[in-house]
Design an enzyme around this catalytic site. Structure first.
Site, PDB file in Angstrom:
ATOM      1  N   SER A   1       0.847  -1.175   0.000  1.00  0.00           N
ATOM      2  CA  SER A   1       0.000   0.000   0.000  1.00  0.00           C
ATOM      3  C   SER A   1       0.899   1.248   0.000  1.00  0.00           C
ATOM      4  O   SER A   1       1.881   1.259  -0.730  1.00  0.00           O
ATOM      5  CB  SER A   1      -0.950  -0.048   1.197  1.00  0.00           C
ATOM      6  OG  SER A   1      -2.051   0.785   0.985  1.00  0.00           O
TER       7      SER A   1
ATOM      8  N   ASP B   1      -8.366  -5.460  -6.335  1.00  0.00           N
ATOM      9  CA  ASP B   1      -8.048  -4.317  -5.484  1.00  0.00           C
ATOM     10  C   ASP B   1      -8.227  -2.993  -6.236  1.00  0.00           C
ATOM     11  O   ASP B   1      -7.550  -2.758  -7.233  1.00  0.00           O
ATOM     12  CB  ASP B   1      -6.591  -4.457  -5.015  1.00  0.00           C
ATOM     13  CG  ASP B   1      -6.129  -3.280  -4.191  1.00  0.00           C
ATOM     14  OD1 ASP B   1      -6.985  -2.498  -3.701  1.00  0.00           O
ATOM     15  OD2 ASP B   1      -4.896  -3.134  -4.020  1.00  0.00           O
TER      16      ASP B   1
ATOM     17  N   HIS C   1      -6.225  -6.302  -1.887  1.00  0.00           N
ATOM     18  CA  HIS C   1      -5.131  -5.439  -1.451  1.00  0.00           C
ATOM     19  C   HIS C   1      -4.035  -6.208  -0.693  1.00  0.00           C
ATOM     20  O   HIS C   1      -4.313  -6.814   0.342  1.00  0.00           O
ATOM     21  CB  HIS C   1      -5.750  -4.382  -0.536  1.00  0.00           C
ATOM     22  CG  HIS C   1      -4.974  -3.109  -0.424  1.00  0.00           C
ATOM     23  ND1 HIS C   1      -4.580  -2.368  -1.516  1.00  0.00           N
ATOM     24  CD2 HIS C   1      -4.523  -2.438   0.657  1.00  0.00           C
ATOM     25  CE1 HIS C   1      -3.928  -1.287  -1.104  1.00  0.00           C
ATOM     26  NE2 HIS C   1      -3.881  -1.305   0.208  1.00  0.00           N
TER      27      HIS C   1
END
Ligand code: NAG
Ligand code: NAG
Ligand code: NAG
Ligand code: NAG
Ligand code: NAG
Ligand code: NAG
Length: 508
Positions: A190, A445, A470
């Site tokens: 991320s 995602d 994710h």
């Protein structure tokens, strides 16, 4: 003897579960739930796979430390510092030639698991690596008590964070007498995935290679693409979606929007268990946002909390026995609230602002204030729904979200686009022109559209995993993993192996 160390490993924030209090939007609650669930999974995996190894029998590892970091790397006349937290695990390391695997922390508390389990730890076992991790400045405990004031939060930025990584790398190098034979490879997912890529990009003399998972390296003010992927994922049969599901969601939100424009919202307050009456249009946006969060969060973290997935959402939204699409959305909301143990949903915009304005440092809560600040000053990433293809509420506008920058930090909403442009100029967006980087993304995602999805060169590689959400590749291996995920992990392993073999031939 065996039990004592495990107690030490329990996470402080498991205790403070959902103590987020007022003003937390559903997305943050979902994120917290996901993190807790991942920590449990990682903990279970660690106890099963590593705890039994003789080297962990003594449990002297991992070591947690603090070291003084300059508050402002770019102005030496500011002599302020803060204490930055890090972890080291030497158990798997072969000191002479073993590489260093560096796990980069991000927009929340980091824990000792950052050096105990996960894809990078499995790789560390194979490549006999030293494991180190660093908590991001201004998150977790790596923050001064007065750090969150509007004045002091100015030293929170990705550029400062990258400079922290550089000084930390020197610090560990000295502590462990590292030489050029100990190659550094960094890992992150991320936002820290972006930091991982950018660390290699900006400091190639310090870090040999990077793995960047679900890394939104391209900043974007109006992130309309997020809900385009939400729409695709809701209709993707690979994860239990269907066209019927997508259109049921779209029609439920469109009915909701119809009621929200009217003068009387008391039906919505009752049906969706709002903690308070909706006061004006700002609360209506919060209301629409909280319901949209349930859908967005389910897609973004598909399968990352047991039982929370797109298939379940679509089962509810397409079940005619539950009544109209509006009634099915009520069931979905109820199902979500039960799983979070919520009695009601806080839709007060005033409460949301108060929460974002609070400068109290809470190391184990979610750090909405800090992250919102980074969106206003660097990344944008506002997940809007103004575009026709978006199946959620039209009330999710860009204007509403950038106005919060002014309401909370006094930042001119008109300045955010310039900040986003600078970020892209500074790092190169999705064309970094670097080397030795692996970008890993899952096509479910919504964040993947801001990442690098095509191979840039033989040493800037993109892997797109069919059917995962994710950061799925970063978690420990489990039986239910899709073949596409297993294959991606293998490719990452082979690529790292190939790069580490290559370094013995050429010196740097
Ligand atoms: C830091 O700078 C201030 C003035 O800017 C000075 O008063 C203080 O003594 C300095 N502290 C240290 C530890 O050098
Ligand atoms: C590093 O080297 C110094 C001096 O040679 C030695 O005292 C120290 O124990 C070494 N540290 C580690 C972690 O090996
Ligand atoms: C609002 O709607 C509810 C039913 O949905 C009704 O009971 C109530 O009287 C209405 N209030 C006003 C002020 O019209
Ligand atoms: C309702 O919203 C207005 C601003 O739109 C605010 O001034 C007022 O305090 C709010 N009332 C409550 C009860 O939150
Ligand atoms: C990039 O190249 C690797 C082989 O080096 C391959 O496995 C991967 O599928 C390629 N990625 C894309 C997105 O084509
Ligand atoms: C993803 O996998 C499914 C089977 O699980 C397959 O039907 C689909 O074509 C694949 N999608 C892509 C883009 O490769």
């Amino acid at each position: 003897m065996l039990l004592a160390p495990i107690a030490v490993l329990f996470l402080p924030w498991l205790e403070s579960a959902l103590s987020l209090g007022l003003g937390g939007r559903n997305m943050w609650l979902i994120k917290q739930k996901v993190l807790q669930s991942q920590e449990r999974r990682v903990q279970k995996y660690f106890l099963k796979n590593y705890k039994i190894l003789p080297m962990f029998g003594g449990m002297t590892e991992p070591k947690e430390g603090l070291f003084p970091q300059p508050l402002d790397h770019f102005n030496r006349r500011n002599n302020g510092t803060f204490k930055q937290r890090y972890w080291v695990n030497t158990e798997l390391w072969e000191p002479h030639h073993g590489p260093v695997f560096f796990f980069i922390g991000g927009e929340q508390t980091l824990t000792s698991y950052s050096v105990l389990a996960g894809e990078h730890v499995d790789l560390a076992q194979k490549y006999k690596a030293l494991l180190v991790s660093l908590e991001h400045r201004y998150y977790g405990t790596s923050i001064n008590p007065d750090g969150l004031t509007n004045r002091n939060i100015q030293f929170l930025s990705s550029q400062q964070a990258l400079a922290d990584l550089a000084t930390f790398r020197e610090f560990i190098g000295q502590q462990y007498n590292l030489t050029r034979n100990n190659r550094w490879i960094c890992f992150g997912g991320s936002y820290p995935g972006s930091l991982s890529a950018w660390f290699r990009l900006k400091f190639p003399h310090l870090v040999f290679a990077a793995v960047a998972s679900s890394a939104p390296v391209r900043a974007q003010l109006d992130f309309t693409g997020y809900n385009k992927v939400v729409s695709q994922s809701l209709s993707n049969p690979v994860v239990g979606g269907s066209m019927k599901c997508r259109s049921a969601v779209a029609s439920a939100f469109s009915q909701l929007d119809g009621i929200l424009v009217g003068s009387n919202t008391s039906r919505l307050e009752v049906d969706f268990k709002s903690c308070q009456k909706l006061n004006g249009s700002d609360d209506r946006v919060e209301f629409a946002g909280n319901l949209a969060d349930i859908v967005m969060g389910t897609v973004q973290y598909n399968e990352e909390v047991p039982g929370r997935n797109i298939a379940n959402l679509c089962r509810i939204m397409t079940d005619q026995k539950l009544g109209s699409v509006y009634q099915r959305l009520m069931v979905l909301n109820k199902d979500y609230m039960d799983s979070m143990e919520l009695q009601c949903v806080d839709n007060s915009h005033q409460n949301a602002l108060a929460n974002l304005r609070s400068t109290e440092v809470k190391p184990y809560a979610m750090a909405e204030r800090q992250w919102y600040y980074q969106t206003c000053t660097e990344f944008g990433y506002y997940q809007t729904c103004e575009d026709k293809s978006c199946p959620l509420s039209r009330w999710l506008t860009l204007q509403f979200q950038v106005d919060v920058c002014a309401q909370v930090f006094g930042i001119d909403p008109g300045s955010v686009q310039g900040a986003v442009d600078f970020t892209n100029d500074y790092y190169g967006a999705d064309h970094l022109a670097s080397s030795h980087i692996i970008f890993v993304n899952g096509d479910i995602d919504p964040w993947h559209v801001l990442s690098v999805l095509k191979n840039q060169s033989h040493s800037e590689v993109a892997l797109v995993i069919n059917g995962t959400a994710h950061c799925a590749n970063m978690l420990p291996v489990q039986q239910e993993d899709l073949p596409s995920l297993r294959q991606a992990r293998q490719k990452i392993d082979h690529q790292i192996g190939a790069w580490l073999a290559e370094e013995h031939l050429s010196s740097w």
